[in-house]
Design a protein around this motif. Structure first.
Motif, short mmCIF file in Angstrom:
data_model
loop_
_atom_site.label_atom_id
_atom_site.label_comp_id
_atom_site.label_asym_id
_atom_site.label_seq_id
_atom_site.Cartn_x
_atom_site.Cartn_y
_atom_site.Cartn_z
N PHE A 1 0.79 -1.24 0.00
CA PHE A 1 0.00 0.00 0.00
C PHE A 1 0.82 1.29 0.00
O PHE A 1 0.34 2.33 0.42
N GLU A 2 2.07 1.24 -0.48
CA GLU A 2 2.82 2.49 -0.68
C GLU A 2 2.59 3.02 -2.09
O GLU A 2 3.08 4.07 -2.44
N THR A 3 1.83 2.25 -2.88
CA THR A 3 1.34 2.72 -4.19
C THR A 3 -0.19 2.58 -4.14
O THR A 3 -0.72 1.85 -3.31
N PRO A 4 -0.93 3.30 -5.01
CA PRO A 4 -2.40 3.32 -4.91
C PRO A 4 -3.05 1.94 -5.08
O PRO A 4 -2.62 1.12 -5.88
N GLN A 5 -4.12 1.73 -4.31
CA GLN A 5 -4.85 0.47 -4.38
C GLN A 5 -5.49 0.24 -5.75
O GLN A 5 -5.67 -0.90 -6.15
N GLU A 6 -5.81 1.33 -6.45
CA GLU A 6 -6.43 1.18 -7.78
C GLU A 6 -5.48 0.41 -8.71
O GLU A 6 -5.92 -0.42 -9.51
N ALA A 7 -4.18 0.70 -8.60
CA ALA A 7 -3.20 0.02 -9.44
C ALA A 7 -3.09 -1.46 -9.04
O ALA A 7 -3.03 -2.34 -9.89
N ALA A 8 -3.11 -1.71 -7.73
CA ALA A 8 -3.05 -3.10 -7.24
C ALA A 8 -4.26 -3.89 -7.72
O ALA A 8 -4.14 -5.04 -8.15
N LEU A 9 -5.43 -3.25 -7.67
CA LEU A 9 -6.67 -3.91 -8.11
C LEU A 9 -6.58 -4.28 -9.59
O LEU A 9 -6.91 -5.40 -9.99
N GLU A 10 -6.10 -3.37 -10.39
CA GLU A 10 -5.93 -3.62 -11.83
C GLU A 10 -4.96 -4.78 -12.07
O GLU A 10 -5.22 -5.68 -12.88
N ALA A 11 -3.84 -4.76 -11.35
CA ALA A 11 -2.82 -5.81 -11.52
C ALA A 11 -3.35 -7.17 -11.07
O ALA A 11 -3.13 -8.18 -11.74
#
Length: 305
Positions: A140-150
């Motif tokens: 979570f040091e990068t946005p969750q939206e990016a994690a969700l997409e990945a």
């Protein structure tokens, strides 16, 4: 069989300030030493995976500055594929200031910088690294939206997803639905489930709570005590190795990276992979710094004898 691991995450230049003890509010203390090194949760996890033997790729963002160049070069030094690292023209590379006391405990202040600008765009550009991985890891040091997409892309391609919910934050329920394995520490677990980790029963209850949220597999790291794991078929607590800690920075990141290098995609060897990961992090805490302290597979195997 070499595991292929893709890490989506943060890249920070860490500045460590060594002090006798943590300052009180309003107090000024002299630092005994100051050092800088490559770090960031994502970068640490990728380096830990690579040094433990995984074929590793990275997705993230740096600023158009010397710190960004330094971070990319640091990952390249560990043979990590950095094609998925974009350059932000307007925001600087992330950084962290770490206060480290004589007991080896730390307090960390993080400036997100370009890490906060990682988006769906970077994930889509790195689609090949995700589709051909065995594991995709996010924090979570990068946005969750990016994690969700990945993670969505990973699931569409049969790739196992590992979420490290750190630093602790409110989680998008949709992200949990596409998470195969969640790896919080006891504090993060308690903030997500409302169940304080005190004993075996509270850990089993936490596993059930995460299952209700959509995550079937759980590892809770409990500092110097060890780690609890739970899957559809088994659960157990594995004690940590007893060592004298000098710096706990990157211990959790080392654990996750090393774990991903050994884990089978069906998680059937989770117990032995977890012991390997604990051995790796026990080496990390005996050394100073984040990335410089992460051991190689040869060092982990030597310590296991």
């Amino acid at each position: 069989m070499t595991n292929k691991v893709t890490v989506l995450g943060s890249l920070n230049v860490d500045t460590t300030l060594r002090i006798k003890r943590m300052p009180q509010p309003g107090e000024t203390l002299m630092t005994e030493n100051k050092s800088s090194a490559a770090g960031g949760k994502g970068a640490n996890q990728a380096v830990a995976a690579a040094r433990a033997g995984a074929q590793t790729s990275f997705i993230g963002k740096v600023g158009k500055d010397s710190a960004g160049q330094f971070m990319v070069e640091s990952l390249n030094d560990d043979q990590i594929n950095t094609d998925g690292i974009a350059v932000d023209e307007t925001v600087g590379t992330g950084s962290a200031s770490i206060l480290l006391d004589e007991e080896g405990q730390n307090s960390i202040l993080v400036y997100g910088g370009s890490n906060k600008r990682v988006s769906k765009q970077e994930v889509d550009a790195a689609a090949e690294q995700i589709k051909h991985a065995d594991f995709v890891i996010a924090q979570f040091e990068t946005p969750q939206e990016a994690a969700l997409e990945a993670f969505k892309m990973a699931k569409e391609n049969g790739v196992v997803t590992i979420l490290n919910p750190a630093p602790a934050a409110q989680i998008d329920p949709a992200l949990l639905q596409v998470t195969d394995l969640i790896v919080p520490n006891e504090t993060e677990s308690a903030s997500l489930t409302g169940i304080e980790i005190t004993d075996d029963a509270s850990m089993v209850a936490s596993a059930k709570a995460f299952e209700k949220m959509g995550v079937k597999n759980l590892i809770i790291t409990v500092g110097s005590k060890g780690a609890f794991y739970s899957t559809a078929t088994e659960h157990d607590f594995v004690p940590a190795f007893k060592v004298k800690a000098v710096d706990t920075t990157a211990a959790g990141d080392t654990f996750i990276g090393a774990l991903s290098s050994q884990l089978k995609t069906d998680l059937s060897n989770i117990a032995t992979a977890l012991v390997f990961a604990q051995r790796a992090s026990s080496i990390t805490v005996q050394r100073l710094g984040a990335m410089p302290s992460i051991p190689t597979v040869a060092e982990i195997k030597a310590a296991s004898k």
